[in-house]
Design a protein around this motif. Structure first.
Motif, short mmCIF file in Angstrom:
data_model
loop_
_atom_site.label_atom_id
_atom_site.label_comp_id
_atom_site.label_asym_id
_atom_site.label_seq_id
_atom_site.Cartn_x
_atom_site.Cartn_y
_atom_site.Cartn_z
N VAL A 622 0.84 -1.20 0.00
CA VAL A 622 0.00 0.00 0.00
C VAL A 622 0.87 1.26 0.00
CG1 VAL A 622 -1.74 1.30 1.27
CG2 VAL A 622 -1.92 -1.18 1.10
N ALA A 623 1.98 1.21 0.71
CA ALA A 623 2.89 2.36 0.73
C ALA A 623 3.44 2.66 -0.66
CB ALA A 623 4.03 2.11 1.72
N LYS A 624 3.76 1.60 -1.41
CA LYS A 624 4.25 1.80 -2.77
C LYS A 624 3.15 2.36 -3.67
CE LYS A 624 8.00 -1.60 -2.82
NZ LYS A 624 9.05 -0.66 -3.25
N VAL A 625 1.92 1.90 -3.47
CA VAL A 625 0.79 2.43 -4.23
C VAL A 625 0.63 3.93 -3.96
CG1 VAL A 625 -1.74 2.42 -4.40
CG2 VAL A 625 -0.47 0.26 -4.44
N LYS A 626 0.69 4.30 -2.70
CA LYS A 626 0.53 5.71 -2.33
C LYS A 626 1.64 6.57 -2.94
CE LYS A 626 -0.23 8.76 1.62
NZ LYS A 626 -0.39 8.83 3.10
N ALA A 627 2.86 6.06 -2.92
CA ALA A 627 3.98 6.83 -3.48
C ALA A 627 3.80 7.02 -4.99
CB ALA A 627 5.29 6.11 -3.19
N ALA A 628 3.36 5.97 -5.68
CA ALA A 628 3.16 6.08 -7.12
C ALA A 628 2.04 7.06 -7.44
CB ALA A 628 2.84 4.70 -7.71
N ALA A 629 0.94 7.00 -6.67
CA ALA A 629 -0.18 7.90 -6.89
C ALA A 629 0.22 9.35 -6.63
CB ALA A 629 -1.36 7.50 -6.02
N THR A 630 0.96 9.57 -5.56
CA THR A 630 1.39 10.92 -5.22
C THR A 630 2.26 11.52 -6.32
OG1 THR A 630 1.30 10.40 -2.85
CG2 THR A 630 2.64 12.30 -3.51
N ALA A 631 3.15 10.70 -6.86
CA ALA A 631 4.03 11.18 -7.93
C ALA A 631 3.23 11.55 -9.18
CB ALA A 631 5.08 10.13 -8.26
N LEU A 632 2.26 10.73 -9.54
CA LEU A 632 1.45 11.03 -10.73
C LEU A 632 0.65 12.30 -10.55
CD1 LEU A 632 0.17 7.46 -11.76
CD2 LEU A 632 1.74 8.92 -13.05
N VAL A 633 0.12 12.54 -9.34
CA VAL A 633 -0.61 13.77 -9.08
C VAL A 633 0.31 14.98 -9.25
CG1 VAL A 633 -1.81 15.13 -7.32
CG2 VAL A 633 -2.33 12.69 -7.59
N SER A 634 1.51 14.88 -8.71
CA SER A 634 2.45 16.01 -8.78
C SER A 634 2.87 16.31 -10.21
CB SER A 634 3.68 15.73 -7.91
OG SER A 634 4.46 14.68 -8.47
#
Length: 657
Positions: A622-634
């Motif tokens: 889940v932590a990796k999912v969150k990091a990937a999502a955060t990067a795409l938003v930015s």
């Protein structure tokens, strides 16, 4: 003096436009949407009148052979749906036009207050209240007699021994459109082949006839709507029947209907009868959105010059062209706009690129999809969104590297391209389940890798680009220069050998050059086809995106699920059975999940690391999912709300629990 001449020219253009475009706008249903919402839904029909001598209409094939009204105009009538805020003071000023796909479409209640519109454009669909349709005239010879012309119908996967088949016109059997039937048995020919790549052989005329043999043996009861084969059809063959049909509809009027409806809604106060425009004075920008077939429609709409209204003002300020890599085959005699890149179907034959390219392989002069709008100064801002299945199933390769596949074709400044790697046609359902459902008719399970999250972000960026002049995020797509586009083989792609799983070799939809006869304008997909089925001139090269060691594509806007994968997400699949068994399964992508544990992986001899080896624990995943999502938003490729939903879905999943 120059200013006076320009003003006079503009006045002449505007005064001339009053004699054409939408002549009647009839609202036949008017209701709140939803029943207690802040929007209202208007449904009805609009009628237009076209001057065949107007330069804006001259490219409509056979328009001059259509019947005319007392004023010398060619008329049509189309359906529409329009959804707008109840209080138009809350309207955003933006109209979004969604092109229906084979008549299917829906309006959207945008919370921002955008006006949403759909309308009929495909003139070979049946009258059906559930579809958006348009009534267009039939072209006739100058003496009033019926026009005849060659068409084909294909047959496959019939039960063995079947003696009689109904004839449905079009290369795909009239997919999503009109079915042609023979008007004469003269000149008809039947061929058969053991595969789409095998050389066909002609069935002797003494072995088949236009007849019903279901109740009587060959030659049966004569019937031009049925095909009878002596001894019955063999399902190991595909059969192609060429014959003469009559009464071609002037289908490209559909382009003008979209053009004229949008022009009316954006600029007119009322129609000729005095019926008011329900959004008069409230539309400042327009965006067209098309998916698959309707995306091809927008590409061809632009290519043929229809983004210039009859008064020369632009129709669309922006286009969102999704999962479309071809032109729509609609502007020629006996066209089949509902086709889908099957054997013998036109669509990839002409201009499919945004920048000027000389197609020396097929003998076509340098040109682009933007040539006519550049001339009229009506080019919109464009975002193009494609995925893996568009390379494997819809021949997207020439859009990127031309027909010789030797160099990347640059994008003009007004075009952005966003490639979503590892997705099926239109994207999968998303989520974080290790198992996915079946892909109908295919060997591999369906591909769940989503594209809709990227679509949402790109549309939002296009709206900002059109309405506020805010540049969208940079294009992301595979290129030759970066080594991302390679031959469609496992070795070139870098695809892993997974026990008991297919390799990508031979699963691409072959890119063929056709010869439809000298009367066919391949560059514009216009004119008249005189050779059916077409002669296959040559096979043209097609490239596909390369993959990593898991078999997942590398370049483009990688979804969160692809960045933190649960398996290998494919843009191709394999037909499970029937005539096309073992070939590429249409536009459906496949999925090969990872093993859950190291022990399971070693037992299966799977070279891809298991979920356990990759992520360790559920929380780490889940932590990796969150990091990937955060990067795409930015980076601007994912909306914050979609990112929150994705992380919540991952957290609620059973991955590594």
């Amino acid at each position: 003096m120059r200013h006076a001449l320009l003003s006079a020219t503009l006045l002449l253009a505007l005064s001339g436009s009053a004699e054409a475009m939408v002549t009647e706008f009839r609202v036949e249903s008017h209701k709140p949407f939803p029943s207690d919402g802040h929007f209202e839904l208007l449904e009805g029909h609009f009628t237009g009148a076209l001057d065949p001598d107007d330069a804006h209409n001259k490219l409509i094939n056979d328009l001059k052979l259509a019947p005319r009204d007392a004023a010398g105009k060619v008329t049509y009538t189309s359906t529409f749906k329009l959804l707008k805020p109840l209080d138009m003071s809350a309207a955003s000023g933006l109209l979004i036009y969604d092109v229906p796909n084979r008549g299917h479409g829906a309006v959207t209640a945008f919370p921002q207050g955008h006006v949403s519109v759909i309308s009929g454009w495909q003139g070979d669909l049946p009258d059906d209240p559930s579809l958006q349709t348009i009534r267009v005239p039939v072209a006739r010879n100058p003496n009033g007699s019926s026009i005849l012309g060659p068409v084909i119908a294909r047959f496959m996967d019939m039960p063995g021994g079947t003696t009689t088949l109904d004839i449905a016109g079009g290369p795909g059997g009239g997919i999503g459109g009109r079915s042609f039937v023979p008007v004469t048995d003269k000149g008809a020919k039947l061929i058969k082949a053991t595969s789409d790549t095998a050389t066909p052989v002609e069935v002797p005329r003494t072995e088949w006839t236009f007849a019903d043999c279901s109740a009587a043996p060959f030659p049966g009861k004569p019937d031009l709507t049925k095909l009878c084969l002596k001894g019955g059809f063999d399902p190991k063959f595909a059969y192609t029947l060429s014959f003469q049909a009559k009464d071609p509809k002037v289908l490209a009027i559909g382009f003008a209907a979209t053009r004229d409806l949008l022009t009316f809604l954006r600029h007119a106060d009322a129609d000729r009868t005095g019926t008011p425009n329900p959004v008069a004075g409230k539309i400042h920008w327009t965006i067209g959105r098309g998916v698959s077939q309707s995306g091809n429609y927008l590409r061809t709409f632009l290519h043929l010059g229809f983004n210039a209204a009859e008064d020369n003002r632009p129709v669309f300020d922006g286009l969102d062209v999704l999962i479309a890599a071809r032109q729509n085959p609609m502007n020629f005699r006996f066209a089949n706009p509902g086709g889908a890149a099957n054997l013998y179907e036109p669509g990839s034959d002409g201009v499919v690129w945004w920048s000027r390219y000389a197609d020396k392989t097929r003998g076509l002069a340098a040109s682009s999809l933007l040539d006519r709008c550049n001339t009229s100064r009506t080019c919109p801002r464009i975002v193009e969104q494609l995925g893996s299945s568009e390379f494997w199933g819809l021949r997207a390769s020439p859009d990127f590297v031309g027909t010789d596949a030797k160099a990347d074709l640059p994008l003009p400044d007004n075009v952005r391209r966003y490639y979503t790697p590892g997705v099926t046609h239109g994207g999968g359902r998303g989520g974080f389940a290790l198992d996915s459902g079946p892909a109908p008719g295919c060997l591999l399970p369906s591909n769940p890798n989503p594209a809709s999250d990227t679509y949402n972000a790109v549309l939002a960026a296009l709206i900002q680009w059109v309405t506020r002049d805010v540049a969208p995020p940079p294009s992301r797509y595979p290129t030759l220069a970066d080594g991302d586009l390679v031959a469609p083989t496992a070795t070139a792609v870098g695809f892993p050998a997974i026990p008991d799983q297919p390799l990508p070799d031979r699963h691409i939809n072959t890119f063929l050059q056709y010869d439809f006869g000298n009367s066919f304008n391949a560059a514009d997909l216009s004119g008249r086809i005189s050779r059916q089925p077409p002669r296959i001139v040559r096979t043209l090269p097609s490239l596909v995106p390369r993959t990593d060691s898991d078999g997942n594509e590398i370049a483009g806007v990688r979804s969160v699920l692809l960045q933190v994968p649960l398996g290998t997400y494919l843009g191709w699949n394999v037909v499970a059975k029937g005539f096309q068994a073992g070939q590429g399964c249409g536009f459906q992508g496949g999925y090969i999940p990872f093993a859950r544990t190291r022990t399971e992986r070693l037992t299966a001899k799977d070279p891809r690391p298991s979920l356990e080896e990759r992520y360790g624990t559920h929380d780490a995943y889940v932590a990796k999912v969150k990091a990937a999502a955060t990067a795409l938003v930015s980076q601007g490729y994912l909306l914050a709300g979609d990112a929150d939903r994705i992380v919540s879905q991952a957290d609620a999943s059973t991955i590594l629990k």
